[in-house]
Design an enzyme around this catalytic site. Sequence first.
Site, PDB file in Angstrom:
ATOM      1  N   HIS A 163      -7.007  -3.184   4.402  1.00 15.03           N
ATOM      2  CA  HIS A 163      -7.834  -1.980   4.272  1.00 15.03           C
ATOM      3  C   HIS A 163      -8.110  -1.470   5.681  1.00 15.03           C
ATOM      4  O   HIS A 163      -7.918  -2.189   6.666  1.00 15.03           O
ATOM      5  CB  HIS A 163      -9.158  -2.299   3.576  1.00 15.03           C
ATOM      6  CG  HIS A 163      -9.011  -2.741   2.150  1.00 15.03           C
ATOM      7  ND1 HIS A 163      -8.626  -1.883   1.145  1.00 15.03           N
ATOM      8  CD2 HIS A 163      -9.198  -3.952   1.563  1.00 15.03           C
ATOM      9  CE1 HIS A 163      -8.582  -2.543  -0.003  1.00 15.03           C
ATOM     10  NE2 HIS A 163      -8.910  -3.805   0.221  1.00 15.03           N
TER      11      HIS A 163
ATOM     12  N   ARG B  57       0.782  -1.258   0.000  1.00 10.20           N
ATOM     13  CA  ARG B  57       0.000   0.000   0.000  1.00 10.20           C
ATOM     14  C   ARG B  57       0.799   1.286   0.000  1.00 10.20           C
ATOM     15  O   ARG B  57       0.205   2.356  -0.003  1.00 10.20           O
ATOM     16  CB  ARG B  57      -0.973   0.033   1.194  1.00 10.20           C
ATOM     17  CG  ARG B  57      -1.897  -1.162   1.325  1.00 10.20           C
ATOM     18  CD  ARG B  57      -2.797  -1.318   0.144  1.00 10.20           C
ATOM     19  NE  ARG B  57      -3.900  -2.262   0.419  1.00 10.20           N
ATOM     20  CZ  ARG B  57      -4.576  -2.888  -0.520  1.00 10.20           C
ATOM     21  NH1 ARG B  57      -4.278  -2.701  -1.807  1.00 10.20           N
ATOM     22  NH2 ARG B  57      -5.553  -3.708  -0.222  1.00 10.20           N
TER      23      ARG B  57
ATOM     24  N   HIS C 273      -3.548 -11.164 -12.866  1.00  8.04           N
ATOM     25  CA  HIS C 273      -4.844 -11.136 -12.186  1.00  8.04           C
ATOM     26  C   HIS C 273      -5.848 -11.348 -13.315  1.00  8.04           C
ATOM     27  O   HIS C 273      -6.129 -10.436 -14.082  1.00  8.04           O
ATOM     28  CB  HIS C 273      -5.047  -9.784 -11.509  1.00  8.04           C
ATOM     29  CG  HIS C 273      -6.414  -9.589 -10.935  1.00  8.04           C
ATOM     30  ND1 HIS C 273      -6.652  -9.445  -9.583  1.00  8.04           N
ATOM     31  CD2 HIS C 273      -7.636  -9.514 -11.527  1.00  8.04           C
ATOM     32  CE1 HIS C 273      -7.941  -9.291  -9.368  1.00  8.04           C
ATOM     33  NE2 HIS C 273      -8.566  -9.317 -10.541  1.00  8.04           N
TER      34      HIS C 273
ATOM     35  N   ASP D 198      -2.080 -13.061  -0.816  1.00  9.99           N
ATOM     36  CA  ASP D 198      -2.838 -11.912  -1.334  1.00  9.99           C
ATOM     37  C   ASP D 198      -3.191 -10.972  -0.177  1.00  9.99           C
ATOM     38  O   ASP D 198      -4.307 -10.449  -0.084  1.00  9.99           O
ATOM     39  CB  ASP D 198      -4.093 -12.350  -2.093  1.00  9.99           C
ATOM     40  CG  ASP D 198      -4.700 -11.216  -2.923  1.00  9.99           C
ATOM     41  OD1 ASP D 198      -4.133 -10.106  -2.922  1.00  9.99           O
ATOM     42  OD2 ASP D 198      -5.737 -11.442  -3.566  1.00  9.99           O
TER      43      ASP D 198
ATOM     44  N   ASP E 215      -2.255  -6.346 -10.996  1.00 10.49           N
ATOM     45  CA  ASP E 215      -3.122  -6.978  -9.993  1.00 10.49           C
ATOM     46  C   ASP E 215      -4.199  -6.030  -9.480  1.00 10.49           C
ATOM     47  O   ASP E 215      -3.954  -4.854  -9.240  1.00 10.49           O
ATOM     48  CB  ASP E 215      -2.318  -7.513  -8.818  1.00 10.49           C
ATOM     49  CG  ASP E 215      -3.203  -8.363  -7.920  1.00 10.49           C
ATOM     50  OD1 ASP E 215      -3.713  -9.382  -8.423  1.00 10.49           O
ATOM     51  OD2 ASP E 215      -3.427  -7.993  -6.757  1.00 10.49           O
TER      52      ASP E 215
ATOM     53  N   ASN F 222      -0.610  -1.896  -7.335  1.00 11.33           N
ATOM     54  CA  ASN F 222      -1.763  -0.966  -7.316  1.00 11.33           C
ATOM     55  C   ASN F 222      -1.550   0.094  -6.230  1.00 11.33           C
ATOM     56  O   ASN F 222      -2.129   0.058  -5.157  1.00 11.33           O
ATOM     57  CB  ASN F 222      -3.106  -1.711  -7.185  1.00 11.33           C
ATOM     58  CG  ASN F 222      -3.158  -2.730  -6.067  1.00 11.33           C
ATOM     59  OD1 ASN F 222      -2.130  -3.086  -5.490  1.00 11.33           O
ATOM     60  ND2 ASN F 222      -4.345  -3.187  -5.734  1.00 11.33           N
TER      61      ASN F 222
ATOM     62  N   HIS G 214      -3.806 -15.853  -7.503  1.00 13.63           N
ATOM     63  CA  HIS G 214      -4.967 -16.290  -6.708  1.00 13.63           C
ATOM     64  C   HIS G 214      -5.991 -17.147  -7.474  1.00 13.63           C
ATOM     65  O   HIS G 214      -7.139 -16.749  -7.655  1.00 13.63           O
ATOM     66  CB  HIS G 214      -5.663 -15.102  -6.037  1.00 13.63           C
ATOM     67  CG  HIS G 214      -5.809 -13.848  -6.867  1.00 13.63           C
ATOM     68  ND1 HIS G 214      -6.388 -13.833  -8.114  1.00 13.63           N
ATOM     69  CD2 HIS G 214      -5.451 -12.560  -6.607  1.00 13.63           C
ATOM     70  CE1 HIS G 214      -6.382 -12.592  -8.580  1.00 13.63           C
ATOM     71  NE2 HIS G 214      -5.808 -11.802  -7.679  1.00 13.63           N
TER      72      HIS G 214
ATOM     73  N   ASN H 156     -11.422 -10.578  -3.621  1.00 13.77           N
ATOM     74  CA  ASN H 156     -11.592 -10.882  -5.030  1.00 13.77           C
ATOM     75  C   ASN H 156     -10.366 -11.624  -5.547  1.00 13.77           C
ATOM     76  O   ASN H 156      -9.275 -11.098  -5.423  1.00 13.77           O
ATOM     77  CB  ASN H 156     -11.780  -9.587  -5.835  1.00 13.77           C
ATOM     78  CG  ASN H 156     -12.033  -9.871  -7.293  1.00 13.77           C
ATOM     79  OD1 ASN H 156     -12.612 -10.907  -7.629  1.00 13.77           O
ATOM     80  ND2 ASN H 156     -11.586  -8.981  -8.163  1.00 13.77           N
TER      81      ASN H 156
HETATM   82  O1  DOR Z   1      -9.214  -8.900  -2.695  1.00 13.39           O
HETATM   83  C1  DOR Z   1      -8.448  -8.254  -3.378  1.00 13.39           C
HETATM   84  N1  DOR Z   1      -7.824  -7.166  -2.912  1.00 13.39           N
HETATM   85  N2  DOR Z   1      -8.240  -8.649  -4.630  1.00 13.39           N
HETATM   86  C2  DOR Z   1      -7.527  -7.922  -5.480  1.00 13.39           C
HETATM   87  O2  DOR Z   1      -7.400  -8.334  -6.596  1.00 13.39           O
HETATM   88  C3  DOR Z   1      -6.967  -6.623  -5.088  1.00 13.39           C
HETATM   89  C4  DOR Z   1      -6.774  -6.562  -3.636  1.00 13.39           C
HETATM   90  C5  DOR Z   1      -6.524  -5.165  -3.135  1.00 13.39           C
HETATM   91  O3  DOR Z   1      -5.666  -4.482  -3.692  1.00 13.39           O
HETATM   92  O4  DOR Z   1      -7.159  -4.786  -2.160  1.00 13.39           O
END
Ligand code: DOR
Length: 426
Positions: A307, A63, A177, A303, A150, A93, A231, A276
């Site tokens: 958050h 992050r 992905h 993965d 991804d 990302n 994944h 996801n």
């Molecule tokens: O659950 C997920 N979170 N799948 C993803 O592909 C991205 C990831 C995220 O960056 O939070």
Amino acid sequence: MTYLLKNLNVYYDRGFRAADILLSDGIVAAMGSGLFVGGGAAVFDFHGAAALPGLIDPHVHLREPGFEYKETVRSGTLAAARGGYTAVCAMPNLKPVPDTLEHLNVELHIIARDAAVAVAPYGSITKGEAGAELSDMAAMAPYAAGFSDDGRGVQSEALMRRAMETAKSLGKPIVAHAEDESLLRKGWAVHDGAYARAHGLAGNAPESEWRQVERDLELVRETGCAYHVCHVSTKETVGLVRLAKFEGLDVTCETAPHYLTLTDGDLSDDGRFRMNPPIRSAEDRDALIEGLCDGTVDMIATDHAPHSAAEKSGGLEGSLNGIVGLECAFPVLYTRLVRGRITSLERLVELMSAAPARRFGLPGGAIEPGKPANIGIFDLEHEFKIDSSKFLSLGRATPFDGWSVYGRCLMTVADGKIAWRDTDEQ
Ligand code: DOR
């Protein structure tokens, strides 16, 4: 600095043996029984705990830069160390997305300053992960573990073909992905978990994953690119990867602890079950386990996708996708797969360390005299409860919170340095 790690059950040369490990200036200086050192060395007695090659996670979200309120390189790599990991690959990302060398340098600078374990970043496949234009892959290649968008699939077949041709010429893997956005909504009809059915909730359709893998494998056939599927969650993807390997394509794949140990029957309306791809049916889980046992599934990634509490507080429907994994993956997998007699500890080491080290050219993957020490030491005998409130990660959402497991990490030595030591009373 010299460390003597005593009374270990060391994984070495594909087997376990009782031994002490002597570390000198970060190197495994000696391994054997009854080792002795003079003054000045720090001595730790592990009473028969297992010393494994440090775990390696090919798929984490740290992050930073851009989303430091969710996780930082420091907090994420401390979480990794606490989980027994000595190296991780970081997804792109971020803000800025590492799509040029200049942008990647922002991330590399933070890693050099703050990382507690080795971090190999991925460069993005497309500029801004927007799927329209290729990133400056050539400039980033010397510093990148591979290339990934991804969080999003690359929708354009033509662009993915060019990405694969470029990656092939640079000797780097495409880390996909796989998600066909035109097929996403079908998931609402096909998801068959009891809870999801009752509440009309569902994740992305299985075809959104495997149809894009099917497309990509055709492109791998054309381009000869090294291709890694992120994944994997569906039985169809397992079947496609199995056939691709049989055909001799340069294909590997990962799945994650939640796809191997949970089914959609386990869902409850809580953001810590939302990610996801989503947790799928028992048939999908069984196919993944079969793939793991027959060698189709090469590695297990977490993965790890932290958050904030607010972003995960909206239940299954209203929370962001992503759960944390670094601090509970080994105990969950050791307990369910090894103690549950699905696979061996040796195979788990391959899946969680040796295979990702080989595929992504990362340090570690084995404990070897004369080499830098990358070691995770685990207590395999005492049960404990996963308590996400104690995580070092800033993210707390995990479906494994409260699980009773074995395999607590007692110490992690990353590149010869003690990156984690459990000082809690048992
Ligand atoms: O659950 C997920 N979170 N799948 C993803 O592909 C991205 C990831 C995220 O960056 O939070």
